[in-house]
Design an enzyme around this catalytic site. Structure first.
Site, mmCIF file in Angstrom:
data_model
loop_
_atom_site.group_PDB
_atom_site.id
_atom_site.type_symbol
_atom_site.label_atom_id
_atom_site.label_comp_id
_atom_site.label_asym_id
_atom_site.label_seq_id
_atom_site.Cartn_x
_atom_site.Cartn_y
_atom_site.Cartn_z
ATOM 1 C CB THR A 45 -21.156 5.287 39.948
ATOM 2 O OG1 THR A 45 -20.540 4.100 39.886
ATOM 3 C CG2 THR A 45 -19.893 6.436 39.873
ATOM 4 C CB SER A 46 -23.472 1.219 43.319
ATOM 5 O OG SER A 46 -22.714 0.427 42.136
ATOM 6 N NE ARG A 47 -30.074 2.010 42.950
ATOM 7 C CZ ARG A 47 -29.964 2.200 41.432
ATOM 8 N NH1 ARG A 47 -28.868 2.881 41.235
ATOM 9 N NH2 ARG A 47 -30.603 1.776 40.528
ATOM 10 C CG ASP A 79 -23.795 9.432 39.545
ATOM 11 O OD1 ASP A 79 -23.958 10.591 39.189
ATOM 12 O OD2 ASP A 79 -24.487 8.467 39.110
ATOM 13 C CG HIS A 88 -28.642 8.552 40.116
ATOM 14 N ND1 HIS A 88 -29.377 7.882 41.142
ATOM 15 C CD2 HIS A 88 -28.373 7.614 39.393
ATOM 16 C CE1 HIS A 88 -29.183 6.513 40.990
ATOM 17 N NE2 HIS A 88 -28.712 6.335 39.930
ATOM 18 C CD GLN A 89 -23.745 14.334 35.513
ATOM 19 O OE1 GLN A 89 -24.153 15.337 36.068
ATOM 20 N NE2 GLN A 89 -23.000 14.221 34.266
ATOM 21 C CB ALA A 90 -23.150 7.252 36.191
ATOM 22 C CG PHE A 91 -28.890 7.087 33.821
ATOM 23 C CD1 PHE A 91 -28.610 8.231 34.916
ATOM 24 C CD2 PHE A 91 -29.915 7.299 32.781
ATOM 25 C CE1 PHE A 91 -29.664 8.910 35.130
ATOM 26 C CE2 PHE A 91 -30.781 8.343 32.959
ATOM 27 C CZ PHE A 91 -30.529 9.218 33.977
ATOM 28 C CE LYS A 120 -25.808 -6.456 33.452
ATOM 29 N NZ LYS A 120 -25.912 -7.245 34.323
ATOM 30 C CB ILE A 121 -21.172 -1.072 35.921
ATOM 31 C CG1 ILE A 121 -22.574 -1.020 35.242
ATOM 32 C CG2 ILE A 121 -20.494 0.149 36.145
ATOM 33 C CD1 ILE A 121 -23.739 -0.214 36.057
HETATM 34 P P1 NAI Z 1 -24.428 -6.476 37.811
HETATM 35 O O1 NAI Z 1 -25.791 -7.460 38.315
HETATM 36 O O2 NAI Z 1 -24.209 -6.916 36.383
HETATM 37 O O3 NAI Z 1 -23.526 -6.712 38.869
HETATM 38 C C1 NAI Z 1 -23.272 -6.620 40.452
HETATM 39 C C2 NAI Z 1 -22.102 -7.260 40.663
HETATM 40 O O4 NAI Z 1 -22.063 -7.201 42.405
HETATM 41 C C3 NAI Z 1 -22.238 -8.931 40.739
HETATM 42 O O5 NAI Z 1 -21.097 -9.461 39.985
HETATM 43 C C4 NAI Z 1 -22.760 -9.588 41.977
HETATM 44 O O6 NAI Z 1 -22.025 -10.675 42.436
HETATM 45 C C5 NAI Z 1 -21.690 -8.365 42.764
HETATM 46 N N1 NAI Z 1 -22.269 -8.149 44.214
HETATM 47 C C6 NAI Z 1 -23.586 -8.734 44.552
HETATM 48 N N2 NAI Z 1 -23.441 -8.333 45.991
HETATM 49 C C7 NAI Z 1 -22.366 -8.060 46.472
HETATM 50 C C8 NAI Z 1 -21.386 -7.688 47.568
HETATM 51 N N3 NAI Z 1 -22.197 -7.824 48.804
HETATM 52 N N4 NAI Z 1 -20.256 -7.289 47.409
HETATM 53 C C9 NAI Z 1 -19.405 -7.519 46.339
HETATM 54 N N5 NAI Z 1 -20.040 -7.612 45.194
HETATM 55 C C10 NAI Z 1 -21.420 -8.130 45.182
HETATM 56 O O7 NAI Z 1 -25.019 -5.235 38.140
HETATM 57 P P2 NAI Z 1 -24.275 -3.785 37.067
HETATM 58 O O8 NAI Z 1 -25.227 -3.725 35.731
HETATM 59 O O9 NAI Z 1 -22.877 -3.843 37.056
HETATM 60 O O10 NAI Z 1 -24.764 -2.591 38.002
HETATM 61 C C11 NAI Z 1 -24.293 -2.500 39.298
HETATM 62 C C12 NAI Z 1 -25.029 -1.317 40.049
HETATM 63 O O11 NAI Z 1 -24.861 -0.031 39.522
HETATM 64 C C13 NAI Z 1 -26.651 -1.277 39.940
HETATM 65 O O12 NAI Z 1 -26.958 -2.403 41.122
HETATM 66 C C14 NAI Z 1 -27.054 -0.218 40.028
HETATM 67 O O13 NAI Z 1 -27.162 0.022 41.591
HETATM 68 C C15 NAI Z 1 -25.930 0.871 39.821
HETATM 69 N N6 NAI Z 1 -26.211 1.636 38.650
HETATM 70 C C16 NAI Z 1 -26.010 2.898 38.932
HETATM 71 C C17 NAI Z 1 -26.310 3.644 37.945
HETATM 72 C C18 NAI Z 1 -26.190 5.429 38.008
HETATM 73 O O14 NAI Z 1 -26.592 5.835 37.024
HETATM 74 N N7 NAI Z 1 -25.549 5.697 38.789
HETATM 75 C C19 NAI Z 1 -27.039 3.269 36.503
HETATM 76 C C20 NAI Z 1 -26.887 1.516 36.407
HETATM 77 C C21 NAI Z 1 -26.552 1.069 37.501
#
Ligand code: NAI
Length: 336
Positions: free
Chosen positions: A238-240, A264, A301-304, A159-160
């Site tokens: 911006t993920s983890r 982030d 960690h403010q992206a959200f 999604k992101i």
């Molecule tokens: P999502 O589940 O919609 O998309 C994740 C994508 O990563 C999927 O298409 C999946 O197939 C792919 N993926 C899984 N393992 C992989 C790998 N080893 N290599 C490449 N791609 C891989 O998740 P969404 O909503 O897009 O969120 C992504 C991440 O963003 C979350 O898991 C979370 O950790 C992080 N996040 C950070 C925030 C922040 O405030 N900084 C807020 C919200 C989410």
């Protein structure tokens, strides 16, 4: 009339509480106890009398914590975030505790922050802002590059990642993507080309991480993968935090192999991010080192953190809690 559901909310800040109060937590038969401290095995006793706990990214819901919660009669762990790497799902399952999350909330919030980080870092807006306020109007050292025409690699096109790619598309870039589950139709719609991870790393001027943290993806960016990146490339996360081996990134910044890093999230952010540590010595040496590089930009960690995302998080979490109150046995939608 259905009984009131008591829920303990951990690691809450005033903006969390406001979002839940705006979503009328009290009027929906849910009695919220808001705590500013984090949930862990040591603090779990504070959930006594509650059937559900609501946690965020840095609460540590490990096996020991789950055991305490189970002993107190807690039946639901509701994450008010998308990632769930901080919850021991197997332990929860063994104790019959359902785990739910907010799988989607404004992917735009995170994607837009990603682009904000890139533009700030590249055009040195953070440095220019401070300089001008100090009446220093010199442009020395502020040269950036055109994003137009560059190659952007998106790792994780969920999604992101998809929204980030679509925003980057507007800059006139070449888009590369890597994801074990590619979405060819969507990719065609924005001109993204799926390639292998190695190809993406070798060809991208900008690499942005949008994948979840799993045992397989931990330290995806490490000494070997960094060395395969283009010299001078920019890395954005911006993920983890634990997707990146910080030591490897610091080494690559010192040699100039990485041209810039925007974060982030940070692998040891727990206990540091979200809190005011000003006036105290920072105990984390790697974070301290990162903060010394002029070409490193860190947000906490403010992206959200947009009004829209907070409202969606509160609304989905209250729906999740309401389902428990309605007596659902919780199969569909649970992470169990
Ligand atoms: P999502 O589940 O919609 O998309 C994740 C994508 O990563 C999927 O298409 C999946 O197939 C792919 N993926 C899984 N393992 C992989 C790998 N080893 N290599 C490449 N791609 C891989 O998740 P969404 O909503 O897009 O969120 C992504 C991440 O963003 C979350 O898991 C979370 O950790 C992080 N996040 C950070 C925030 C922040 O405030 N900084 C807020 C919200 C989410």
């Amino acid at each position: 009339m259905k009984p009131v559901l008591a829920v303990t909310f951990y690691d809450t800040k005033p903006y969390d509480q406001k979002a839940f109060l705006d979503a009328a937590v009290g009027e929906q038969g849910i009695k919220g106890h808001f705590y500013d401290f984090r949930l862990s095995a040591e603090t779990a006793a504070s959930a006594a009398g509650c059937e559900a706990v609501c946690v965020f990214v840095n609460d540590r819901v490990d096996a020991a914590c789950v055991e305490v919660l189970a002993g107190l009669g807690v039946r639901l762990i509701a994450l008010r975030c998308a990632g769930f790497n901080n919850v021991d799902l197997a332990a929860a399952k063994a104790h019959g505790i359902a785990v739910v999350r907010v799988p989607a909330y404004s992917p735009h919030a995170v994607a837009e922050h990603t682009v904000a980080l890139l533009l700030t870092l590249n055009r040195q807006i953070h440095r220019a802002y401070n300089r001008v306020r100090d009446l220093n109007f010199s442009l020395h050292g502020l040269v950036g590059f055109d994003v137009f025409g560059k190659t952007v690699g998106i790792i994780g096109t969920g999604k992101i990642g998809q929204v980030a790619a679509e925003v980057f598309c507007g800059f006139g870039v070449r888009l590369l993507g890597y994801d074990p589950f590619p979405k060819p139709e969507w990719a065609a719609s924005c001109g993204l080309q799926y390639v292998s991870l190695d190809e993406l790393l070798a060809a991208s001027d900008i690499v942005s991480l949008h994948l979840p943290l799993t045992p397989q993806s931990k330290y995806l960016i490490n000494e070997q993968t960094v060395s395969r990146m283009k010299r001078g490339a920019i890395l954005i996360n911006t993920s983890r935090g634990k997707l990146i081996d910080t030591t490897a990134v610091i080494d690559a910044l010192k040699t100039g192999h990485l041209g810039g890093v925007a974060l982030d999230v940070y692998e040891e952010e727990e206990g540091i991010f979200f809190e005011d540590h000003s006036g105290r010595p920072l105990q984390d040496d790697e974070l301290s080192r990162l903060l010394t590089f002029p070409n490193v930009l860190i947000t906490s960690h403010q992206a959200f953190l947009t009004h829209e995302a907070l409202a969606q998080i509160a609304s989905t979490t209250l729906d999740n809690l309401q389902r428990l109150r309605n007596g659902e046995t919780w199969k569909e939608g649970s992470l169990l």
